[in-house]
Design a protein around this motif. Structure first.
Motif, PDB file in Angstrom:
ATOM      1  N   VAL A   1     -22.189 142.665  80.661  1.00  0.00           N
ATOM      2  CA  VAL A   1     -20.747 142.879  80.820  1.00  0.00           C
ATOM      3  C   VAL A   1     -20.393 144.142  80.055  1.00  0.00           C
ATOM      4  O   VAL A   1     -20.717 144.279  78.875  1.00  0.00           O
ATOM      5  CB  VAL A   1     -19.936 141.692  80.284  1.00  0.00           C
ATOM      6  N   PHE A   2     -19.728 145.088  80.743  1.00  0.00           N
ATOM      7  CA  PHE A   2     -19.319 146.351  80.128  1.00  0.00           C
ATOM      8  C   PHE A   2     -17.795 146.397  80.050  1.00  0.00           C
ATOM      9  O   PHE A   2     -17.113 146.460  81.083  1.00  0.00           O
ATOM     10  CB  PHE A   2     -19.821 147.538  80.947  1.00  0.00           C
ATOM     11  N   LEU A   3     -17.277 146.348  78.831  1.00  0.00           N
ATOM     12  CA  LEU A   3     -15.846 146.509  78.567  1.00  0.00           C
ATOM     13  C   LEU A   3     -15.732 147.602  77.511  1.00  0.00           C
ATOM     14  O   LEU A   3     -15.540 147.326  76.341  1.00  0.00           O
ATOM     15  CB  LEU A   3     -15.231 145.192  78.069  1.00  0.00           C
ATOM     16  N   ARG A   4     -15.835 148.850  77.916  1.00  0.00           N
ATOM     17  CA  ARG A   4     -15.938 149.958  76.968  1.00  0.00           C
ATOM     18  C   ARG A   4     -15.515 151.238  77.684  1.00  0.00           C
ATOM     19  O   ARG A   4     -14.948 151.203  78.762  1.00  0.00           O
ATOM     20  CB  ARG A   4     -17.389 150.090  76.474  1.00  0.00           C
ATOM     21  N   ALA A   5     -15.790 152.381  77.069  1.00  0.00           N
ATOM     22  CA  ALA A   5     -15.619 153.694  77.691  1.00  0.00           C
ATOM     23  C   ALA A   5     -14.244 153.845  78.327  1.00  0.00           C
ATOM     24  O   ALA A   5     -14.107 154.121  79.520  1.00  0.00           O
ATOM     25  CB  ALA A   5     -16.714 153.942  78.740  1.00  0.00           C
TER      26      ALA A   5
ATOM     27  N   SER B   1     -10.969 148.471  71.014  1.00  0.00           N
ATOM     28  CA  SER B   1     -10.032 149.470  70.474  1.00  0.00           C
ATOM     29  C   SER B   1      -8.872 149.724  71.428  1.00  0.00           C
ATOM     30  O   SER B   1      -7.802 150.160  71.004  1.00  0.00           O
ATOM     31  CB  SER B   1     -10.766 150.780  70.169  1.00  0.00           C
ATOM     32  N   GLY B   2      -9.062 149.453  72.713  1.00  0.00           N
ATOM     33  CA  GLY B   2      -7.989 149.646  73.683  1.00  0.00           C
ATOM     34  C   GLY B   2      -7.311 148.357  74.107  1.00  0.00           C
ATOM     35  O   GLY B   2      -6.585 148.337  75.104  1.00  0.00           O
ATOM     36  N   VAL B   3      -7.536 147.272  73.379  1.00  0.00           N
ATOM     37  CA  VAL B   3      -6.948 145.965  73.719  1.00  0.00           C
ATOM     38  C   VAL B   3      -5.727 145.739  72.842  1.00  0.00           C
ATOM     39  O   VAL B   3      -5.817 145.780  71.608  1.00  0.00           O
ATOM     40  CB  VAL B   3      -7.979 144.841  73.516  1.00  0.00           C
ATOM     41  N   THR B   4      -4.583 145.506  73.454  1.00  0.00           N
ATOM     42  CA  THR B   4      -3.330 145.371  72.714  1.00  0.00           C
ATOM     43  C   THR B   4      -2.497 144.224  73.271  1.00  0.00           C
ATOM     44  O   THR B   4      -2.690 143.784  74.409  1.00  0.00           O
ATOM     45  CB  THR B   4      -2.498 146.666  72.789  1.00  0.00           C
TER      46      THR B   4
END
Length: 527
Positions: free
Chosen positions: A288-292, A319-322
């Motif tokens: 699972v890729f949740l990045r970039a 870092s991009g989860v808000t």
């Protein structure tokens, strides 16, 4: 007259295997289609007759190929099994297409525009239980106002489905309804594909479908009253790609799905009423890729719901989860998440911060899973850090009773929760140093120590070496130097102080030694 000419021209094209192009170089956007006159009009009944083989012509293997036509009436190909391949390219089909329970060698609907009569509940394109090796709707448009969907593939079986660039909209239900769809190879929803729907069925619905591969790179799915992508129970043998600018307004829902691989790099998910990614119970064979550049904004219990997920390798960058607006809650729910490898370029400190500060509550399993991965990699120091962090989180959020919390805090301070027994050893050394210092200071000439009758000079002051020996006897729980047999406390105030202090120091020494043994043997960790 025009009708007869068009009919004969289409018959000739089907016989010769050529495309009947009624649009030429003219515009083929929806506005132009609506203005087409009788020179573009083909009756739906003629298409049905050709597919059924009711016209006395020998059809070419290229099949029925028509471009730029305005087709009057609903094209009814339901329950037909035919060897005629059908291409309706850049056609205007205001009353829609019915393919229910039919079987064709191929179907091309590229660039065509579909609707349905006012008040009808039939989807503009109804492909329920339709069977074909290939179906394409590249750049097609379908607008609907029906709970059944703008395009429906309920229970269909296709070899490949290509909807790149298609624009589907429904004001009363899903835009693409593909529950129980089976596709042997790939489904393409890329290159500007847009789906706008409403309701809990989702804008795009792949619940319990079985696909070879699903590619949605660059797609945009919108649903302000339910999931953007509803794919509970979906099975994909190879990979699901939601990358390269994929955007979902509404949840991406993959509850209990089983995928070969899931890649959401550069995806943007947004849901103002719940999780942006809801994937509880998901199984992924590889990674699972949740990045970039992955971005997710959500509300509810957590923004990313990954509880009970099983995955081979996990690349997770939060870092991009808000949280949306001022919503309170966690970023990720990962209770029961299992993985074989952690390949994400996120340090251990970031992971521990995530588990401690951004999960809904304390749970032992995420810490144990993280420790197991590092243990398998031989990172023993990191394993200790993880397990100590687990205990701290348990103290803060685990709902311990006051007594248990106090004991946990004490063992954390004295033993590092049993993972750092050297702390108790340091405490023992501190007790020993204190004992020696007290004996030297309080046992000086005229002070609290003097020679006993066993010494050669009774009642005389003890030397520095002898006072050090007395201090060692006070601070060591087992080993004795014998200095206490030669030097004893006097009845003076200093001697009494040294006696009481000795009792306390003996108690502290025994406690420190016991704690060290308990930590060294793992007895504290087991509690």
């Amino acid at each position: 007259m025009a009708d007869d000419w068009l009919e004969q021209s289409l018959l000739d094209a089907v016989r010769d295997g050529e495309m009947l192009d009624l649009a030429g170089d003219g515009p083929v956007d929806e506005a132009a289609m609506r203005s087409w006159d009788s020179t573009h009009t083909v009756p739906a009944a003629l298409i049905r007759d050709l597919v059924r083989g009711r016209r006395d012509i020998e059809t070419d293997p290229h099949g029925l190929r028509l471009r730029g036509a305005r087709i009057t009436g609903r094209v009814d190909l339901a329950n037909i099994t035919s060897d005629l391949r059908v291409e309706l390219v850049d056609c205007f089909v205001p009353d829609g297409l019915n393919l229910c329970d039919s079987r064709l060698p191929g179907l091309v609907l590229d660039g065509s525009c579909f609707g349905h009569p006012a008040g009808s509940h039939d989807p503009p394109v109804d492909s329920a239980r339709f069977t074909a090796p290939v179906m394409t709707m590249r750049g097609a448009v379908a607008n609907a106002d029906t709970p059944s969907g703008a395009v429906r593939f309920l229970g269909a079986h296709l070899g490949r489905l290509d909807c790149d660039g298609a624009r589907l909209a429904n004001t009363s239900g899903p835009a693409l309804h593909a529950e129980f769809l089976r596709v042997d190879h790939s489904v393409f929803l890329r290159d500007g594909f847009r789906a706008t729907g409403v309701g809990e069925q989702g804008a795009v619905r792949f619940a319990y479908a079985h696909l070879g591969r699903l590619e949605c790179d660059g797609a945009r799915l919108e649903n302000t009253s339910g999931p953007a992508l509803h794919a509970d129970g979906l099975r994909v043998d190879r990979a699901v790609f939601l990358r390269a600018g994929f955007r979902a307004t509404g949840a991406v829902q993959l509850v209990d799905a089983h995928l070969g691989l899931l890649d959401c790099d550069e995806a943007r998910l947004e849901n103002m009423s719940g999780p942006a990614l809801w994937a509880d119970g998901l199984r992924v064979d590889r990674a699972v890729f949740l990045r970039a550049g992955f971005r997710a904004t959500g509300a509810g219990h957590s923004v990313l719901a990954l509880n009970g997920v099983s995955v081979g390798s996990l690349w997770l960058d939060t870092s991009g989860v808000t949280r949306s607006g001022q919503a309170r809650g966690a970023l990720v729910g990962i209770d029961g998440l299992t993985y074989g490898d952690l390949l994400a370029p996120v340090g251990l400190s970031r992971w521990l911060e995530l588990l401690r500060d951004h999960t809904p509550g304390y749970s032992a399993q995420p810490y144990q899973q993280l420790a197991a991965v590092h243990r398998a990699a031989g990172h023993d120091s990191e394993v200790r850090d993880i397990l100590m962090a687990q205990r701290r989180d348990q103290i803060d959020r685990g709902g311990l009773r006051r007594r248990d919390r106090a004991w946990a805090r004490f063992t954390g301070l004295a033993l590092g929760f049993g993972y750092q027994p050297w702390r108790a050893l340091l405490l023992l050394f501190a007790v020993l140093a204190s004992s020696v210092a007290l004996a030297v200071v309080l046992g000086g000439p005229g002070g609290g120590l003097e020679h006993t009758a066993r010494a050669g000079t009774p009642t005389t002051p003890c030397s520095v070496v002898e006072r050090v020996g007395v201090g060692l006897d006070l601070g060591l729980p087992v080993v004795k130097t014998g200095a206490a047999d030669l030097c004893a406390s006097t009845g003076s105030r200093a001697g009494q102080t040294l006696t009481v202090a000795g009792w306390l120091l003996q108690l502290a020494a025994w406690a420190s030694a016991t704690l060290f043994i308990a930590g060294f043997t793992g007895a504290v960790r087991k509690t």
